[in-house]
Scaffold this motif. Structure first.
Motif, mmCIF file in Angstrom:
data_model
loop_
_atom_site.group_PDB
_atom_site.id
_atom_site.type_symbol
_atom_site.label_atom_id
_atom_site.label_comp_id
_atom_site.label_asym_id
_atom_site.label_seq_id
_atom_site.Cartn_x
_atom_site.Cartn_y
_atom_site.Cartn_z
ATOM 1 N N ASP A 55 0.853 -1.335 -0.051
ATOM 2 C CA ASP A 55 -0.051 0.161 -0.172
ATOM 3 C C ASP A 55 0.889 1.359 0.205
ATOM 4 O O ASP A 55 0.906 2.126 -0.745
ATOM 5 N N PRO A 56 1.851 1.487 1.021
ATOM 6 C CA PRO A 56 2.600 2.598 0.991
ATOM 7 C C PRO A 56 3.306 2.782 -0.388
ATOM 8 O O PRO A 56 3.490 4.022 -0.937
ATOM 9 N N LEU A 57 3.979 1.620 -0.942
ATOM 10 C CA LEU A 57 4.667 1.765 -2.259
ATOM 11 C C LEU A 57 3.673 2.209 -3.258
ATOM 12 O O LEU A 57 4.032 3.058 -4.119
ATOM 13 N N MET A 58 2.422 1.702 -3.304
ATOM 14 C CA MET A 58 1.341 2.321 -4.329
ATOM 15 C C MET A 58 1.378 3.718 -3.915
ATOM 16 O O MET A 58 1.015 4.703 -5.145
ATOM 17 N N GLY A 59 1.110 4.131 -2.704
ATOM 18 C CA GLY A 59 0.903 5.711 -2.578
ATOM 19 C C GLY A 59 2.175 6.456 -3.213
ATOM 20 O O GLY A 59 1.945 7.511 -3.787
ATOM 21 N N MET A 60 3.270 5.905 -3.133
ATOM 22 C CA MET A 60 4.594 6.587 -3.458
ATOM 23 C C MET A 60 4.302 6.868 -5.192
ATOM 24 O O MET A 60 4.952 7.775 -5.759
ATOM 25 N N ILE A 61 3.918 5.464 -5.772
ATOM 26 C CA ILE A 61 3.963 5.450 -7.225
ATOM 27 C C ILE A 61 2.644 6.707 -7.712
ATOM 28 O O ILE A 61 3.106 7.279 -8.594
ATOM 29 N N VAL A 62 1.738 6.646 -6.796
ATOM 30 C CA VAL A 62 0.531 7.557 -7.170
ATOM 31 C C VAL A 62 1.363 9.210 -7.133
ATOM 32 O O VAL A 62 1.096 9.797 -8.087
ATOM 33 N N ASP A 63 1.845 9.335 -6.090
ATOM 34 C CA ASP A 63 2.543 10.675 -5.972
ATOM 35 C C ASP A 63 3.618 10.963 -7.190
ATOM 36 O O ASP A 63 3.915 12.090 -7.314
ATOM 37 N N GLY A 102 5.445 22.059 3.148
ATOM 38 C CA GLY A 102 5.180 22.653 1.943
ATOM 39 C C GLY A 102 4.965 21.725 0.849
ATOM 40 O O GLY A 102 4.861 21.940 -0.228
ATOM 41 N N GLU A 103 5.316 20.439 1.132
ATOM 42 C CA GLU A 103 4.810 19.049 0.252
ATOM 43 C C GLU A 103 3.654 18.496 0.659
ATOM 44 O O GLU A 103 3.001 18.122 1.572
ATOM 45 N N ARG A 104 2.831 18.206 -0.501
ATOM 46 C CA ARG A 104 1.785 17.411 -0.575
ATOM 47 C C ARG A 104 1.917 15.546 -1.109
ATOM 48 O O ARG A 104 2.617 15.673 -1.827
ATOM 49 N N HIS A 105 1.553 14.985 -0.312
ATOM 50 C CA HIS A 105 1.858 13.504 -0.695
ATOM 51 C C HIS A 105 0.370 12.857 -0.405
ATOM 52 O O HIS A 105 0.338 11.995 0.379
ATOM 53 N N GLU A 106 -0.657 13.161 -1.131
ATOM 54 C CA GLU A 106 -1.980 12.410 -0.918
ATOM 55 C C GLU A 106 -1.899 10.991 -1.275
ATOM 56 O O GLU A 106 -2.385 10.256 -0.515
ATOM 57 N N GLY A 107 -0.995 10.586 -2.217
ATOM 58 C CA GLY A 107 -1.061 9.055 -2.373
ATOM 59 C C GLY A 107 -0.276 8.337 -1.235
ATOM 60 O O GLY A 107 -1.048 7.262 -0.963
ATOM 61 N N VAL A 108 0.570 8.591 -0.990
ATOM 62 C CA VAL A 108 1.383 7.992 0.434
ATOM 63 C C VAL A 108 0.293 8.239 1.508
ATOM 64 O O VAL A 108 0.088 6.889 2.394
ATOM 65 N N CYS A 109 -0.259 9.178 1.888
ATOM 66 C CA CYS A 109 -1.138 9.392 3.274
ATOM 67 C C CYS A 109 -2.312 8.442 2.968
ATOM 68 O O CYS A 109 -2.568 7.644 3.902
ATOM 69 N N PHE A 110 -2.888 8.552 1.875
ATOM 70 C CA PHE A 110 -4.319 7.727 1.681
ATOM 71 C C PHE A 110 -3.792 6.122 1.564
ATOM 72 O O PHE A 110 -4.693 5.577 1.781
ATOM 73 N N SER A 111 -2.579 5.940 1.161
ATOM 74 C CA SER A 111 -2.171 4.666 0.809
ATOM 75 C C SER A 111 -2.223 3.769 2.414
ATOM 76 O O SER A 111 -2.458 2.805 2.722
ATOM 77 N N PHE A 112 -2.005 4.769 3.376
ATOM 78 C CA PHE A 112 -2.125 4.271 4.903
ATOM 79 C C PHE A 112 -3.504 3.807 5.210
ATOM 80 O O PHE A 112 -3.595 3.108 6.203
#
Length: 505
Positions: free
Chosen positions: A68-76, A395-405
Motif C-alpha cells: 500500500d505505501p509503495l502504491m501511494g508513492m507511485i501515485v505521488d 510545503g509538500e503534498r503527498h496524498e497518495g502516500v497518506c491515503f495509502s495508509f
C-alpha cells in the motif's frame, strides 16, 4: 468562520458526488465479500482449517504493509494528462474483477496443500489488484476540491454509499451458500456477481472527476518521501490509533459466525437432525428443524443490516457533529460509547447465551453500528487532515502516500480482527462444517456448538471489540492539530493555494 465558509467558491459537481458515491457502493460490495466471507470460504469452501485460513489472511495483510505505501508513492510520482489519481481508476477494475473471481474459486482437493497455496496466492493477488485502485480512489478526495468543508461532506456521502454497498453481499451471499448451491458454488457465483457489479460501477468516477488541488512541482524520491512522512505527526497518530483499535470491527467482520452459531443454533431442534450417537438421521430436512419466522439464509443479513442501520445515521450526522466538535473530540467520544455498548451487550446476553432475544441483539448491533459509522468516516477525514498538516509543516503534498495508509489500515483492521477471532475460536471445541453432511434438499447441515463455545463466540464479538475501542483512544490524546491551530493552518493553506492557482491560471 461560518460567514467565510458560506462565501467560498464551490468546486464539486453533482455528477462527481453521485458517481463517487455509486463507485464506492460497487467497490464496497467486492471488499465486504472479501473481508466478511473470506475466512468462511477458506474454511467451508476450500476445506482449510481456521488456523490455515487466518494465517493466509495475516500473511496477505503483512504483504499489504509494503504494497500500500509503495502504491501511494507511485501515485505521488505519477504525471499524466489525467492527473496522478485518475489513470488508476480507469485501468484497475478489470484485474480486480478477475482476481475476485479467482479468490472465490476452489479448484483443488478440499484441505489439500494445493488448496492452501491457491488460496494464499489468489488472496495476495487480490490485495495487489485492489490496492492499485483503492489508494487513488480515496486519495482523489484530497485533490478533487481545495476546501475542507466540501471534502468533509464529499467523504461522508461516499462512505454512506460504501456502507450500503457492504450490506448487499451480506444479504445475498448467505442465501446462495445456504441454498443447494452449497459453499463452493455459492461463493463462486457470489464472486462473479460482485466482481462485475463492483468494477462496472467504480470506473464511473474516472469519466466525471477532476483533480483541482495544484500538484507539487517536484517529484520526491522514495527516500525523500519517507523522510517527509516522519514529520507528519498526525498521520503517525492515526496509524497507531487504527492498529490498536483493529478489533473494534470484529462483530461486523464475523457476523456469519454470530448468525449460524449464536442465533440459528438456538432456534434449531438438533434432535431432528442427529441421533443420540451424533449421526445424521436419514431424510433430514434442516429447514424443518429450524423454527423461527426469519429464514435461515437471511439471519446473517439481519445482523449485518442492524449494524449498517446504526452506521448510516452516524455517518449522516457526522458533518453536523463536525460543526460543533473537533475530529479529536468526536473520535474519543464515539470510542467511549462503543466500549460501553459492547461491554453491556456481553453482560446482558451472556446471562443465558442459549436463550437470548434476537430483538435485544438487534438493538445492541444497531448501537454498535453508531461508533463504527463515525469511525468509517472520521478516519478518512483525519487522513485528509494529515495531508494538509504535512503541507503546512513542509510545503509538500503527498496524498497518495497518506491515503495509502488509510487503505492499508482498513485491510489491517479486518485482518487483525479476523486473525484474533479465528485463532481464539480455534482454541475451543468449535466444530466446523462437514460439507458431506447435507439434507434432502442439498442444504448444509451445521453442528451444534457447546455452550462454552457459544460464550467464547459472544466474548469475541463484544469484549474483544470493547478492548479495541479502549486502546484506540490512547494515541488520539496526542493529536494537537485541532482548534485554533488547525484554523490557522487551514487559512494559510487556502490562501497559498488560491495564489498558486491564480499564477498557474
Amino acid at each position: 468562520m461560518s460567514n467565510k465558509t458560506s462565501n467560498q467558491k464551490k468546486y464539486l459537481t453533482l455528477k462527481e458526488r453521485a458517481c463517487f458515491t455509486v463507485g464506492a457502493f460497487g467497490r464496497s460490495g467486492i471488499y465486504t465479500l472479501m473481508s466478511m466471507f473470506t475466512l468462511v470460504f477458506f474454511q467451508n469452501g476450500a476445506g482449510l482449517t481456521l488456523s490455515q485460513g487466518t494465517t493466509i489472511i495475516l500473511i496477505g495483510r503483512v504483504f499489504d504493509a509494503i504494497n500500500d505505501p509503495l502504491m501511494g508513492m507511485i501515485v505521488d510520482r505519477t504525471r499524466s494528462k489525467w492527473g496522478k489519481m485518475r489513470p488508476y481508476l480507469l485501468f484497475a477494475p478489470v484485474p480486480i474483477a478477475i482476481c475476485t473471481i479467482l479468490l472465490f474459486t476452489a479448484p483443488f482437493e478440499q484441505g489439500s496443500t494445493g488448496a492452501f497455496v491457491w488460496a494464499l496466492i489468489t488472496y495476495i493477488l487480490w490485495g495487489v489488484a485492489f490496492t492499485v485502485q483503492d489508494v487513488p480512489f480515496w486519495g482523489l478526495s484530497s485533490v478533487i476540491t481545495p476546501l475542507e468543508s466540501e471534502r468533509t461532506s464529499f467523504i461522508s456521502t461516499a462512505r454512506l454509499g460504501s456502507t450500503f454497498g457492504g450490506i448487499l453481499p451480506a444479504l445475498l451471499v448467505p442465501i446462495l451458500y445456504q441454498s443447494n448451491l452449497g459453499y463452493t458454488k455459492g461463493f463462486f457465483v457470489s464472486g462473479v456477481i460482485f466482481a462485475l457489479l463492483g468494477c462496472g460501477l467504480s470506473i464511473l468516477i474516472f469519466f466525471v472527476s477532476k483533480e483541482r488541488v495544484p500538484k507539487s512541482d517536484s517529484t520526491p524520491s522514495f527516500r525523500e518521501t519517507f523522510a517527509v512522512l516522519r514529520k507528519d505527526k498526525l498521520l503517525i497518530i492515526v496509524i497507531f490509533a487504527s492498529i490498536l483499535g483493529s478489533t473494534m470491527v470484529t462483530a461486523n467482520q464475523c457476523a456469519d459466525y454470530i448468525g449460524n452459531y449464536l442465533v440459528i443454533q438456538n432456534f434449531t431442534d438438533f434432535s431432528q437432525i442427529f441421533d443420540s450417537s451424533g449421526n445424521v438421521l436419514s431424510n433430514v430436512d434442516a429447514a424443518a428443524a429450524y423454527d423461527f419466522w426469519i429464514p435461515r439464509g437471511t439471519i446473517v443479513t439481519t445482523l449485518t443490516v442492524a449494524i449498517g442501520v446504526g452506521m448510516v445515521p452516524a455517518m449522516a450526522i457526522f458533518p453536523m457533529l463536525r460543526k460543533k466538535f473537533s475530529l479529536k473530540q468526536i473520535y474519543i467520544g464515539s470510542a467511549i460509547f462503543g466500549l460501553v455498548v459492547h461491554a453491556l451487550c456481553y453482560v446482558v446476553i451472556s446471562a443465558d447465551v442459549t436463550n437470548f432475544s434476537i430483538y435485544v441483539l438487534w438493538v445492541f448491533l444497531f448501537l454498535m453500528g453508531l461508533p463504527l459509522g463515525i469511525y468509517n468516516v472520521i478516519t478518512y477525514a483525519l487522513i485528509a487532515d494529515s495531508v494538509d498538516y504535512l503541507e503546512w509543516k513542509t510545503g509538500e503534498r503527498h496524498e497518495g502516500v497518506c491515503f495509502s495508509f488509510q487503505t492499508f489500515l482498513s485491510k489491517v483492521n479486518a485482518a487483525i480482527a479476523t486473525f484474533v477471532f479465528g485463532q481464539l475460536l480455534d482454541t475451543t471445541d468449535f466444530q466446523a462444517v462437514d460439507k458431506s453432511l447435507v439434507d434432502v434438499e442439498g442444504r448444509q447441515i451445521f453442528f451444534q456448538q457447546s455452550v462454552e463455545t457459544q460464550k467464547v463466540l459472544l466474548a469475541l464479538v463484544t469484549i474483544v471489540p470493547a478492548i479495541g475501542f479502549l486502546l484506540t483512544i490512547i494515541p488520539m490524546f496526542f493529536n494537537d492539530y485541532t482548534g485554533k491551530t488547525k484554523e490557522k493552518a487551514q487559512f494559510q493553506l487556502e490562501e497559498a493555494r488560491k495564489e498558486k492557482m491564480e499564477i498557474d491560471g
